[in-house]
Write an enzyme that holds these catalytic residues in place. Sequence first.
Site, mmCIF file in Angstrom:
data_model
loop_
_atom_site.group_PDB
_atom_site.id
_atom_site.type_symbol
_atom_site.label_atom_id
_atom_site.label_comp_id
_atom_site.label_asym_id
_atom_site.label_seq_id
_atom_site.Cartn_x
_atom_site.Cartn_y
_atom_site.Cartn_z
ATOM 1 C CG HIS A 129 -3.746 5.732 4.054
ATOM 2 N ND1 HIS A 129 -4.915 5.316 3.466
ATOM 3 C CD2 HIS A 129 -3.565 4.923 5.133
ATOM 4 C CE1 HIS A 129 -5.421 4.304 4.152
ATOM 5 N NE2 HIS A 129 -4.621 4.047 5.174
ATOM 6 C CD GLU A 183 -2.374 6.798 -1.255
ATOM 7 O OE1 GLU A 183 -2.009 6.691 -0.067
ATOM 8 O OE2 GLU A 183 -3.003 5.897 -1.845
ATOM 9 C CB CYS A 241 -8.091 4.082 0.781
ATOM 10 S SG CYS A 241 -7.757 5.557 1.767
ATOM 11 C CB CYS A 291 -5.882 8.597 -0.191
ATOM 12 S SG CYS A 291 -4.965 8.253 1.316
HETATM 13 ZN ZN LIG Z 1 -5.556 6.089 1.804
#
Ligand SMILES: [Zn+2]
Length: 165
Positions: free
Chosen positions: A78, A80, A104, A107
Site C-alpha cells: 500500500h 502508506e 487500512c 498500514c
Molecule cells: Zn494499507
Amino acid sequence: MKKRQDYISWDEYFMGVALLSAKRSKDPSTQVGACIVNEKNKIVGAGYNGLPIGCDDDEFPWQKEGEFLDTKYPYICHAELNAILNNIGMDLKGCKIYTALFPCNECAKAIIQSGITEVIYLSDKYAGNDIFRASKLMLDRARVKYREVKVSISSLILSFNEVDV
Ligand SMILES: [Zn+2]
C-alpha cells in the site's frame, strides 16, 4: 505589488503530492498515494500502491476476484507502507502522513510503529468496513491523530506545456 493570493495551502500542497504520487500506480482499479511530512513541513517520503521491488508489474496479477493467489491482494504494498519504507532515511517520529484514502489496519500498524503522529486523509469512504474500524481502534489507542484534509480548491491542473510556465 502585493504577494500572490491564490497560492495553495500546506494541506493542498502535501495532499497534491500524495495525489500526484498515485499517478505512478500500475493498479488498474485503485490508485492511492501518500506523502510524509516532518515537523518543519518538509517532505521526507512519498509512495503509491504497487508491487515490491523485483516483482514484475507484468507478471503478477492485478485482478480483484478469484483464487487468493491469483488476485493482487497478497502482493500489493500500500501507498502508506511504501511511503514509510521509501522515506529519505530518517526517524519518522512526530511526522504527519497525507494519504488519499484512510489507512487500512495493516498500514495503521506501520504508521504507529514508525512514530508518525498524525494522519491526514482525503477520503474515508470505507469507514464502516472492519478493516478501517480496526485501523481506527489502533490509531486511537496509540494516540495517532487523524483528520480530513482541509482544502479550498476541488482540483488543480498541472501543465507540462512550456508556454504555460
Ligand atoms: Zn494499507
